[in-house]
Design a protein around this motif. Structure first.
Motif, mmCIF file in Angstrom:
data_model
loop_
_atom_site.group_PDB
_atom_site.id
_atom_site.type_symbol
_atom_site.label_atom_id
_atom_site.label_comp_id
_atom_site.label_asym_id
_atom_site.label_seq_id
_atom_site.Cartn_x
_atom_site.Cartn_y
_atom_site.Cartn_z
ATOM 1 N N ALA A 1 -17.581 -5.058 -25.854
ATOM 2 C CA ALA A 1 -18.001 -6.422 -25.516
ATOM 3 C C ALA A 1 -18.139 -6.586 -24.009
ATOM 4 C CB ALA A 1 -16.994 -7.428 -26.079
ATOM 5 N N ASP A 2 -17.207 -6.012 -23.240
ATOM 6 C CA ASP A 2 -17.275 -6.117 -21.781
ATOM 7 C C ASP A 2 -18.524 -5.416 -21.240
ATOM 8 O OD1 ASP A 2 -14.988 -7.594 -21.579
ATOM 9 O OD2 ASP A 2 -13.687 -5.913 -21.030
ATOM 10 N N LEU A 3 -18.863 -4.252 -21.811
ATOM 11 C CA LEU A 3 -20.064 -3.548 -21.368
ATOM 12 C C LEU A 3 -21.315 -4.360 -21.668
ATOM 13 C CD1 LEU A 3 -19.759 0.284 -22.147
ATOM 14 C CD2 LEU A 3 -20.276 -0.805 -19.952
ATOM 15 N N ASP B 1 -16.301 -10.625 -10.862
ATOM 16 C CA ASP B 1 -15.216 -10.672 -11.849
ATOM 17 C C ASP B 1 -15.452 -9.725 -13.023
ATOM 18 O OD1 ASP B 1 -13.991 -12.702 -10.310
ATOM 19 O OD2 ASP B 1 -15.200 -14.228 -11.329
ATOM 20 N N MET B 2 -16.194 -8.650 -12.800
ATOM 21 C CA MET B 2 -16.412 -7.673 -13.869
ATOM 22 C C MET B 2 -16.077 -6.264 -13.380
ATOM 23 S SD MET B 2 -19.783 -8.881 -16.007
ATOM 24 C CE MET B 2 -19.986 -10.550 -16.603
ATOM 25 N N THR C 1 -16.358 -0.353 -13.907
ATOM 26 C CA THR C 1 -15.735 0.974 -13.996
ATOM 27 C C THR C 1 -16.191 1.686 -15.271
ATOM 28 O OG1 THR C 1 -13.803 0.231 -12.752
ATOM 29 C CG2 THR C 1 -13.546 2.213 -14.110
ATOM 30 N N LEU C 2 -16.231 0.951 -16.387
ATOM 31 C CA LEU C 2 -16.736 1.524 -17.639
ATOM 32 C C LEU C 2 -18.189 1.962 -17.483
ATOM 33 C CD1 LEU C 2 -15.359 -0.867 -20.411
ATOM 34 C CD2 LEU C 2 -14.842 1.566 -20.154
ATOM 35 N N VAL D 1 -24.040 -5.608 -18.813
ATOM 36 C CA VAL D 1 -25.465 -5.281 -18.719
ATOM 37 C C VAL D 1 -26.322 -6.539 -18.835
ATOM 38 C CG1 VAL D 1 -25.132 -2.920 -19.565
ATOM 39 C CG2 VAL D 1 -25.691 -4.729 -21.191
ATOM 40 N N ARG D 2 -25.860 -7.519 -19.596
ATOM 41 C CA ARG D 2 -26.602 -8.778 -19.701
ATOM 42 C C ARG D 2 -26.617 -9.498 -18.351
ATOM 43 N NH1 ARG D 2 -30.238 -11.649 -23.054
ATOM 44 N NH2 ARG D 2 -29.626 -13.831 -23.221
ATOM 45 N N ALA D 3 -25.470 -9.522 -17.662
ATOM 46 C CA ALA D 3 -25.391 -10.222 -16.377
ATOM 47 C C ALA D 3 -26.129 -9.469 -15.276
ATOM 48 C CB ALA D 3 -23.925 -10.416 -15.990
#
Length: 433
Positions: A392-394, A311-312, A317-318, A398-400
């Motif tokens: 925030a999405d990036l 779900d990311m 893509t970023l 990277v955390r996940a």
């Protein structure tokens, strides 16, 4: 008669308390020195003072953005209001040109200015008080040698009652530890020298140690990590500290980079720029001491890649477009050395492993340009090309993907705060460099 005696007794007690309070608060002014009467020093002492100033990060704190060196004016936000660093050039009217060695030493050791006013511990005299007499004299000699600048710092922006400097006398009584640092038997010279610098002049605890409700460092949580100036100074000691060895820490302090731990950014990047000018022997000593604080910690961290998180897709893509080319594959220079800007495993970096997301968010937004000063890594800034939602999405991605830690909370709000961006759907276009 009894009431009269009680009244006189109470009045006497009040006078005694007032006298005690006055004795605690009052500090006499120290006379100005005559122009041209400062102690004579040689070039070697000034050179040594310059090295000490780099270790103490003096210029960074006492120089405003685009301002003259050591002329003050840099704004420091605190939980109690804003404090401005003062002018410490040898200008007599605006700086410390009229200060003799005794006045300088008192400010460094007691937190009291030449005129007797109390200083705030945003100026880390709680650490500088540990300096030896010879180091104090060398630092004074160097500051007397820099160009005088006739500029005054802005007035502090502190609300009542924090604008009452006399209150600092009571604070000092509670929290100022003036005991000198003495060598520890059984430890080598590097370790003892490193301890003296880390706990004293380099004042590492001023950023890396959490503070209590009145702004004093928590001695029981020495170097356990703290938020400061919008960044998180990660733990260097305690259960949450990452495992460092001396070689890794030395490289990090000298160049702002360790492939096993990541890159220095924000205030630490600025600090590394100063430490790079200090004697390498002192950097080695500091590294020796700090690395010893994580002895017995976990083995060296292994790289983690959990694959593309579910779900990311948009964040992936970023990542592919903005990050993957640099972070995926190591690059070597003609001599075979690894380029610090490529192939750095995010999973071993303190920013991605941290319990707090602010360093990851700020690094994505502001980038890293340590290569300009100390040959460290480079990462472009994305604050002008990505929205707060995308940053925030990036960070969430990277955390996940690159850690085994729990997800961060409130990423959107924190990213908006960093960018000063209210509308999360606002498009930000521009040069990402």
């Amino acid at each position: 008669m009894t009431h009269r005696r009680l009244w006189f007794s109470g009045f006497a007690v009040l006078l005694i308390l007032i006298a005690i309070a006055f004795a605690i608060v009052w500090r006499p002014a120290i006379d100005e020195i005559r122009e041209g009467s400062a102690p004579q020093v040689d070039a070697a002492q000034i050179a040594r003072g310059y090295e000490l100033a780099q270790l103490g990060n003096c210029e960074s704190c006492h120089t405003a953005e685009n301002g003259a060196a050591y002329a003050g004016g840099r704004k420091m936000e605190t939980p109690f209001g804003a404090i401005y660093a003062v002018n410490i050039t040898p200008d007599r009217a605006h700086g410390i040109g009229a200060w003799g060695p005794d006045a300088f030493a008192r400010s460094m050791r007691d937190g009291v200015s030449r005129d007797g006013t109390h200083l705030y511990p945003a100026f880390p005299y709680t650490h500088f008080t540990k300096l030896t007499d010879s180091d104090m004299s060398a630092l004074y000699a160097y500051l007397r040698s820099v160009p005088a600048v006739a500029e005054s710092a802005p007035e502090n922006e502190l609300p009542f009652p924090f604008n009452i400097r006399a209150l600092m006398a009571g604070w000092n009584l509670l929290f100022l530890d003036k005991d000198q640092i003495t060598p520890v038997q059984g430890e080598d010279d590097d370790w003892n020298r490193g301890r003296y610098l880390v706990e004293g002049l380099a004042h590492c605890g001023a950023c890396h140690t959490p503070r209590n409700a009145v702004g004093a460092e928590k001695s029981a949580a020495f170097l356990a990590g703290a938020e400061i100036n919008g960044w998180y100074a990660p733990p260097l000691a305690g259960a949450e500290a990452g495992p460092w060895n001396t070689e890794q820490m030395e490289a990090y302090l000298a160049n702002g980079f360790s492939r096993a731990h990541g890159a220095a950014a924000g205030p630490m990047g600025e600090t590394v720029g100063n430490l790079a000018q200090a004697p390498r022997a002192d950097i080695t000593a500091m590294a020796t001491y700090v690395a010893s604080l994580t002895e017995g910690a976990a083995e060296e961290l292994a790289a983690i890649d959990n694959g593309v998180p579910e779900d990311m897709d948009a964040a992936h893509t970023l990542w592919t477009g903005a990050c993957a080319d640099c972070h995926r594959n190591p690059v070597r220079d003609q001599g075979g050395a690894l380029n610090p800007s490529y192939g750095v495993p995010l999973s071993t970096g303190a920013a991605v492993r941290s319990s707090k997301p602010i360093n990851t968010l700020r690094t994505i937004a502001g980038g890293i340009d340590a290569y300009r000063d100390v040959g460290g890594p480079y990462m472009p800034a994305f604050e002008d090309s990505l929205t707060s939602a995308q940053i925030a999405d990036l960070a969430r991605y990277v955390r996940a993907r690159f850690s085994d830690q729990a997800p961060w909370e409130d990423l959107q709000e924190r990213a908006q705060d960093i960018l000063g961006q209210v509308d999360p759907d606002e498009n930000r276009e521009g040069d990402a460099q």
